[in-house]
Design a protein around this motif. Structure first.
Motif, short mmCIF file in Angstrom:
data_model
loop_
_atom_site.label_atom_id
_atom_site.label_comp_id
_atom_site.label_asym_id
_atom_site.label_seq_id
_atom_site.Cartn_x
_atom_site.Cartn_y
_atom_site.Cartn_z
N VAL A 74 -0.41 0.26 -10.05
CA VAL A 74 -0.94 -1.09 -10.19
C VAL A 74 -0.44 -1.71 -11.49
CG1 VAL A 74 -3.06 -2.45 -10.36
CG2 VAL A 74 -2.97 -0.46 -8.85
N ALA A 117 -9.10 5.82 -3.05
CA ALA A 117 -8.01 4.84 -2.93
C ALA A 117 -8.41 3.75 -1.95
CB ALA A 117 -6.73 5.54 -2.46
N SER A 176 -0.82 -0.49 2.90
CA SER A 176 0.45 -1.01 2.42
C SER A 176 1.45 0.11 2.20
CB SER A 176 0.23 -1.80 1.12
OG SER A 176 1.42 -2.40 0.69
N VAL A 225 -4.50 -0.58 -0.15
CA VAL A 225 -3.41 0.16 -0.78
C VAL A 225 -2.87 1.22 0.17
CG1 VAL A 225 -2.80 1.73 -2.67
CG2 VAL A 225 -4.26 -0.27 -3.12
N LEU A 227 -0.15 -6.72 -1.08
CA LEU A 227 -1.20 -6.70 -2.09
C LEU A 227 -1.12 -7.89 -3.04
CD1 LEU A 227 -1.23 -2.88 -2.82
CD2 LEU A 227 -2.66 -4.17 -1.23
N PHE A 285 -2.36 9.62 -4.83
CA PHE A 285 -3.12 8.38 -4.95
C PHE A 285 -4.22 8.55 -5.99
CE2 PHE A 285 -1.23 8.25 -0.76
CZ PHE A 285 -0.85 6.92 -0.60
N CYS A 323 1.05 -4.72 -7.34
CA CYS A 323 1.18 -3.28 -7.16
C CYS A 323 2.60 -2.96 -6.71
CB CYS A 323 0.17 -2.78 -6.13
SG CYS A 323 0.04 -0.98 -6.00
N PRO A 368 1.80 4.64 -5.43
CA PRO A 368 1.61 3.24 -5.89
C PRO A 368 1.21 3.22 -7.35
CG PRO A 368 -0.33 3.96 -4.71
CD PRO A 368 0.64 5.13 -4.67
#
Length: 247
Positions: free
Chosen positions: A166, A42, A49, A46, A228, A133, A238, A164
């Motif tokens: 994307v 990861a 954040s 990311v 991001l 992740f 994201c 998360p």
């Protein structure tokens, strides 16, 4: 991605081929010593954040990293959980690397590393937070409802499952074609070779995932990870999925 894969300290082409012709578990056991020097880990932006978003949601007592690998997500949990954090993965090699590299600060939360299949988590409802992740491509779409039910079962009421996601590649873009080519190659490989290696980039679609989480008993909220950036049309690059156990 190729630049990162074939960096001097990363895996060689031969090592990646051997991994790709193994099972998922054996493949990651083999890759574990060099995993943190590949593009599969990861990305730090990311992780940072998500950490910031979780700080605004927390603090939390106990946290679980689902399919923790070498522990990138454990680093996030370590910053937002006060009592304990647990990483679960079915690759002994990945867990060994994560355990070896884990910090030992006296004020850090208690840390456990557990070898288990995420589709059969060996815990009761003891966690306030679960994260994951980059692992969902290792599950077929038909397996996701069971996976989400397992995560739901180990969260306390009000506990959150956060990860998360994307934005999908734009049709016709270079990224779109590269992902399509990868998924196609994996499907051909799995049709011709055993053991199978499940890793697909294009099967984790937000609308479907949201409905599956709701059916599993979660209330789902989407939050833009503004750090991001946004795409040309203004949509976030994201999003953070925040699924709260409501029953």
């Amino acid at each position: 991605m190729l630049t990162a894969m074939f960096a001097p300290q990363g895996p060689t082409f031969r090592e990646l081929v051997v991994q790709a012709l193994s099972s998922v578990e054996r493949g990651y056991d083999l890759l574990a010593p060099k995993f943190d020097r590949t593009a599969y880990r990861a990305p730090e932006p990311v992780l940072e954040s998500v950490t910031g978003a979780l700080r605004r949601l927390g603090p939390f007592g106990s946290g679980l990293d689902v399919c923790c690998g070498t522990g990138a997500g454990m680093g996030v949990l370590r910053q937002v959980c006060r009592e304990s954090i647990t990483g679960v993965d079915f690759s002994a090699g990945m867990l060994a690397v994560g355990r070896a590299h884990a910090p030992t600060a006296p004020d850090a939360p208690r840390t456990d590393w557990v070898r288990a299949d995420a589709r059969a988590l060996p815990f009761g409802p003891v966690f306030d937070l679960a994260v994951s992740f980059g692992a969902f491509g290792h599950f077929e779409p038909r397996e996701r409802p069971g996976l989400f039910a397992q995560v739901h079962s180990v969260l306390r009421p009000g506990g959150r499952f956060v990860f998360p996601i994307v934005a999908p590649a734009r049709p016709g873009s270079r990224h779109y074609w590269s992902l399509l080519a990868f998924d196609t190659a994996m499907r051909v490989r799995n049709a011709l070779w055993r053991p199978r290696f499940v890793m697909y980039y294009r099967t984790f679609r937000l609308a479907e995932v949201r409905e599956e989480l709701i059916r599993a008993g979660f209330e789902v909220e989407l939050r833009a990870l503004e750090e991001l950036g946004r795409r040309a049309d203004g949509s976030p690059r994201c999003r953070l999925v925040v699924a709260t156990r409501t029953r």
